[in-house]
Write a protein that holds these residues in place. Structure first.
Motif, PDB file in Angstrom:
ATOM      1  N   TYR A  95       0.854  -1.227  -0.036  1.00  9.69           N
ATOM      2  CA  TYR A  95      -0.063   0.034   0.068  1.00  9.69           C
ATOM      3  C   TYR A  95       0.972   1.194   0.086  1.00  9.69           C
ATOM      4  O   TYR A  95       1.662   1.200   0.910  1.00  9.69           O
ATOM      5  CB  TYR A  95      -0.918   0.026   1.117  1.00  9.69           C
ATOM      6  N   SER A  96       0.578   2.249  -0.946  1.00 13.72           N
ATOM      7  CA  SER A  96       1.599   3.357  -1.025  1.00 13.72           C
ATOM      8  C   SER A  96       1.159   4.406  -0.049  1.00 13.72           C
ATOM      9  O   SER A  96       1.907   5.259   0.084  1.00 13.72           O
ATOM     10  CB  SER A  96       1.608   3.761  -2.553  1.00 13.72           C
ATOM     11  N   PHE A 140       0.963   4.860   3.409  1.00 15.47           N
ATOM     12  CA  PHE A 140       1.332   4.337   4.649  1.00 15.47           C
ATOM     13  C   PHE A 140       2.238   5.318   5.439  1.00 15.47           C
ATOM     14  O   PHE A 140       3.076   6.134   4.876  1.00 15.47           O
ATOM     15  CB  PHE A 140       2.025   2.971   4.337  1.00 15.47           C
ATOM     16  N   PHE A 171      -2.153   2.428   7.220  1.00 15.44           N
ATOM     17  CA  PHE A 171      -2.006   2.378   5.852  1.00 15.44           C
ATOM     18  C   PHE A 171      -3.434   2.804   5.239  1.00 15.44           C
ATOM     19  O   PHE A 171      -4.609   2.322   6.072  1.00 15.44           O
ATOM     20  CB  PHE A 171      -1.583   1.179   5.311  1.00 15.44           C
ATOM     21  N   SER A 202      -6.463   1.977   2.371  1.00 17.43           N
ATOM     22  CA  SER A 202      -6.795   1.196   1.102  1.00 17.43           C
ATOM     23  C   SER A 202      -7.845   1.673   0.569  1.00 17.43           C
ATOM     24  O   SER A 202      -9.123   2.019   1.175  1.00 17.43           O
ATOM     25  CB  SER A 202      -7.187  -0.503   1.727  1.00 17.43           C
ATOM     26  N   THR A 203      -7.655   1.948  -0.872  1.00 21.53           N
ATOM     27  CA  THR A 203      -8.688   2.099  -1.651  1.00 21.53           C
ATOM     28  C   THR A 203      -9.539   0.966  -2.063  1.00 21.53           C
ATOM     29  O   THR A 203      -9.272   0.236  -2.797  1.00 21.53           O
ATOM     30  CB  THR A 203      -8.287   2.893  -3.050  1.00 21.53           C
ATOM     31  N   LYS A 217     -10.310  -4.195   0.363  1.00 17.96           N
ATOM     32  CA  LYS A 217      -9.729  -5.132   0.018  1.00 17.96           C
ATOM     33  C   LYS A 217      -9.269  -6.276   1.073  1.00 17.96           C
ATOM     34  O   LYS A 217      -9.570  -6.129   2.082  1.00 17.96           O
ATOM     35  CB  LYS A 217      -7.969  -4.653  -0.584  1.00 17.96           C
ATOM     36  N   SER A 233      -6.712  -7.495   2.536  1.00 11.67           N
ATOM     37  CA  SER A 233      -5.861  -7.072   3.804  1.00 11.67           C
ATOM     38  C   SER A 233      -6.753  -6.176   4.842  1.00 11.67           C
ATOM     39  O   SER A 233      -6.787  -6.818   6.160  1.00 11.67           O
ATOM     40  CB  SER A 233      -4.823  -6.072   3.331  1.00 11.67           C
ATOM     41  N   SER A 256       1.613  -6.768  -5.894  1.00  7.27           N
ATOM     42  CA  SER A 256       0.569  -6.141  -6.105  1.00  7.27           C
ATOM     43  C   SER A 256      -0.483  -6.560  -7.000  1.00  7.27           C
ATOM     44  O   SER A 256      -1.830  -5.759  -7.570  1.00  7.27           O
ATOM     45  CB  SER A 256       1.053  -4.619  -6.397  1.00  7.27           C
ATOM     46  N   THR A 280     -12.737   4.390   0.968  1.00 10.18           N
ATOM     47  CA  THR A 280     -11.429   4.177   1.442  1.00 10.18           C
ATOM     48  C   THR A 280     -11.255   3.899   2.880  1.00 10.18           C
ATOM     49  O   THR A 280     -11.914   4.513   3.515  1.00 10.18           O
ATOM     50  CB  THR A 280     -10.512   5.226   0.732  1.00 10.18           C
TER      51      THR A 280
END
Length: 209
Positions: free
Chosen positions: A48-49, A51, A63, A65-66, A69, A71, A98, A153
């Motif tokens: 995840y970018s 974070f 983090f 998440s869009t 997901k 996770s 990813s 998100t």
């Protein structure tokens, strides 16, 4: 400065650029390489970018998440996850995780990585990663816009309850050597990443009054 010399846009109206500059401006950013298990014991590993670290004592990382997901679903289900440091030598394998694989697919196996059981949490660590944080869920927050609309998100925050650091990353006086780990940082655009080096380091000390 003359405002005419600046590019201006309102995000809700679009930016009009080839790629949204937001995550390029707020960067480079650490990568949230998150490993989880669901209640049935199936493991998942995904980067995840969005974070970062949000508190020192107790240590809390998080983090975003869009979309809901795997996770996020696994963490809400079990209350546990592990963050794994992405290094330059692991960048390709991180990127492999990813991939949009079918639910239940083992990303560790897909990317050729070794799972190692956590000391405290049930989620596995990435053995090849030199730093791992075992975490317990503290909050899962659905983000909202300024007008109150709910966004798809989810911000996941977790308390770090165990830390694993390879000893070669600690100096003789016990100071963690950030550049020595060669962390990989996410930037903007569809493919940009950065590393860091000691040559780019500079030091500042807080002013005393």
């Amino acid at each position: 400065m003359n405002t005419n010399e600046r590019f201006f846009y309102e995000p809700r109206k679009g930016h009009g650029l080839p790629h949204n500059p937001l995550n390029a401006i707020i960067g480079p950013r650490p990568i949230g390489w998150i490993s989880t298990r669901n209640a049935q014991g199936q493991q998942n590993l995904a980067p995840y970018s969005f974070f970062n670290c949000f508190n020192y004592d107790p240590p809390i990382i998080g983090f975003a998440s869009t979309g809901w997901k795997d996770s996020v679903a696994n963490i809400v289900e079990t209350g546990e996850f592990v963050w794994n440091l992405t290094t330059r030598t692991l960048a390709e394998q991180m990127n492999q995780t990813s991939a949009a694989l079918p639910r239940g697919t083992d990303e560790f196996e897909f990317a050729g990585l070794t799972p190692v059981a956590g000391n405290i949490v049930a989620a596995d660590r990435v053995a090849e990663s030199p730093v791992n944080f075992e975490c317990k869920l503290t909050q899962c927050i659905q983000l909202t816009a300024a007008n109150g609309d709910k966004i798809d998100t989810w911000l996941v925050l977790g308390e770090v309850v165990a830390v694993h650091i390879e000893k070669h990353l600690l100096s003789a006086d016990g100071i963690y050597q950030t550049a020595l780990a060669e962390p990989v940082l996410r930037a903007g655009g569809p493919s940009a990443y950065y590393g860091i080096s000691d040559e780019q380091r500079f030091d500042l000390h807080r002013p005393t009054l």
